[in-house]
Design an enzyme around this catalytic site. Structure first.
Site, mmCIF file in Angstrom:
data_model
loop_
_atom_site.group_PDB
_atom_site.id
_atom_site.type_symbol
_atom_site.label_atom_id
_atom_site.label_comp_id
_atom_site.label_asym_id
_atom_site.label_seq_id
_atom_site.Cartn_x
_atom_site.Cartn_y
_atom_site.Cartn_z
ATOM 1 N NE ARG A 224 -3.615 -2.231 2.739
ATOM 2 C CZ ARG A 224 -3.351 -3.366 3.373
ATOM 3 N NH1 ARG A 224 -2.173 -3.528 3.960
ATOM 4 N NH2 ARG A 224 -4.247 -4.328 3.432
ATOM 5 C CE LYS A 249 -8.151 -1.277 5.114
ATOM 6 N NZ LYS A 249 -8.795 -1.339 3.781
ATOM 7 C CG HIS A 314 -4.307 0.830 -3.873
ATOM 8 N ND1 HIS A 314 -3.666 0.622 -2.673
ATOM 9 C CD2 HIS A 314 -5.293 -0.105 -3.925
ATOM 10 C CE1 HIS A 314 -4.239 -0.381 -2.019
ATOM 11 N NE2 HIS A 314 -5.234 -0.835 -2.759
ATOM 12 N NE ARG A 317 -2.911 -3.818 -1.228
ATOM 13 C CZ ARG A 317 -2.472 -4.613 -0.256
ATOM 14 N NH1 ARG A 317 -1.171 -4.779 -0.081
ATOM 15 N NH2 ARG A 317 -3.326 -5.246 0.526
ATOM 16 C CG HIS A 340 -6.293 -8.964 1.229
ATOM 17 N ND1 HIS A 340 -6.447 -9.317 -0.097
ATOM 18 C CD2 HIS A 340 -6.086 -7.626 1.238
ATOM 19 C CE1 HIS A 340 -6.320 -8.246 -0.852
ATOM 20 N NE2 HIS A 340 -6.112 -7.204 -0.063
ATOM 21 C CE1 TYR A 349 -6.130 -7.282 -6.891
ATOM 22 C CE2 TYR A 349 -6.162 -8.595 -4.882
ATOM 23 C CZ TYR A 349 -6.024 -7.370 -5.508
ATOM 24 O OH TYR A 349 -5.788 -6.240 -4.770
#
Length: 371
Positions: A224, A249, A314, A317, A340, A349
């Site tokens: 990120r 995050k 972003h 990524r 994640h 994805y």
């Protein structure tokens, strides 16, 4: 107001501009630059557009001093008790309390700034004292965001969370915090992804070694933007070829891969710039590069590469994850590298990968269109 405080005078100028004058001090210049950079050297005054947003930002910037507007200036939209020195002082205290509460709950600095921004925009929109706000005011604001602001459902959902936090720690307003506000359904959007060739072309446009290192590291490890700008030199483990991402995050640490090519790019950069703590230091001593600066580096490179897609930094990524998936990397490993929490987040994805869909032949290709 102390004896040394001089009122900030605002008069009407030409072309719907406002003229700002005050007795000089470095602190006041710093404040006015939060609102406008337009200095008139001949008239020795600052100029800014006469808009509601600009005036509100000016009053907020000088919240601890008196701002005097010429009587000829129509400020009928500021007659709510929320505005004025007293109202702005209450706003500042309330936002400070919200920041403290979020900090105690362990929220990241990025989330705190985002929530404070939402809360402030909401209060300015209502032009009411917080104790006078009810559910209709909140719903009116949310409709404004969706219909007039054309904001995404994710943005509006974050605004709802911020508003609830704003009222949660104030006893007389807890009834608002407990409201069951309807949340807009999330859009099912797919991320914009650059092809390998496009990523290569973007990186080739960057001649500055620091800028190239930032973009190369972002793509090579799926970072990120908040993570890449805050990496310290000690987080780069060349022996194990890993990057230690600290407090990403969700305030989680993780490891992600370190590319051999990225190491080569980093070595060139470090020989030229010799950073000592932060891998990518900012302009001021002891700070790291800002996210906005990294974004501008990417935008400039995309413009030179003539990328027409609607992408941001972003997207590097997203491209990292998609290209790994297309190369046969297991989705569970990609989830770990990206950090994640939920596998469903990573599964998006599969919808942008060409690994399987690229094998499907369009029925048009079986038709003969010649004659």
């Amino acid at each position: 107001m102390g004896r040394d405080c001089v009122a900030i005078q605002v008069n009407k100028g030409n072309d719907e501009n406002l003229i700002i004058t005050f007795e000089y001090s470095p602190a006041r210049v710093k404040k006015v630059k939060q609102v406008t950079r337009r200095w008139n050297p001949l008239g020795k005054y600052w100029e800014m557009p006469f808009t509601e947003d600009a005036v509100e930002r000016l009053v907020k910037a000088f919240a601890d001093e008196e701002v005097r507007f010429d009587p000829s200036i129509d400020l009928n939209w500021t007659d709510a008790p929320f505005l004025g020195p007293e109202g702005l002082s209450r706003l500042k205290r309330l936002l400070d309390e919200t920041e403290s509460a979020l900090t105690l709950r362990g929220y990241s600095s990025q989330t705190i700034e985002a929530y404070k921004g939402h809360a402030e925009r909401f209060l300015v929109f209502t032009k009411k004292l917080p104790v006078d706000i009810d559910q209709k005011d909140i719903e009116k604001y949310l409709l404004h965001l969706l219909e007039h602001g054309e904001r995404s459902s994710s943005y509006v959902n974050q605004a709802i969370s911020a508003i609830k936090h704003l009222f949660r720690d104030t006893e007389q307003m807890q009834s608002v915090a407990n409201l069951r506000l309807p949340r807009p359904k999330r859009e099912q959007k797919l991320p914009d992804v650059l092809s390998r060739e496009e990523v290569q072309n973007v990186l080739k446009q960057v001649s500055n070694s620091k800028h190239k290192a930032i973009l190369a590291l972002t793509y090579s490890a799926g970072l990120r933007v908040s993570e890449v700008v805050s990496i310290r030199i000690k987080d780069i483990d060349v022996q194990r070829m890993l990057i230690h991402v600290r407090q990403g995050k969700g305030r989680k640490d993780r490891y992600t891969i370190l590319s051999k090519t990225a190491v080569d790019v980093l070595r060139i950069y470090m020989r030229q710039y010799n950073p000592s703590d932060w891998l990518f230091p900012g302009e001021q001593a002891g700070t790291h590069l800002t996210e906005r600066s990294a974004q501008k580096i990417f935008e400039t490179a995309c413009k030179k590469a003539e990328i027409k897609k609607d992408v941001s930094i972003h997207s590097l990524r997203h491209s990292f994850a998609t290209h790994l998936l297309e190369a046969g990397t297991d989705l569970r490993y990609i989830q770990e590298l990206l950090g994640h929490k939920n596998s469903k987040t990573t599964e998006i994805y599969t919808h942008v990968s060409q690994k399987d869909i690229g094998r499907i032949r369009s029925p048009l290709d079986s038709l003969n269109l010649d004659g």
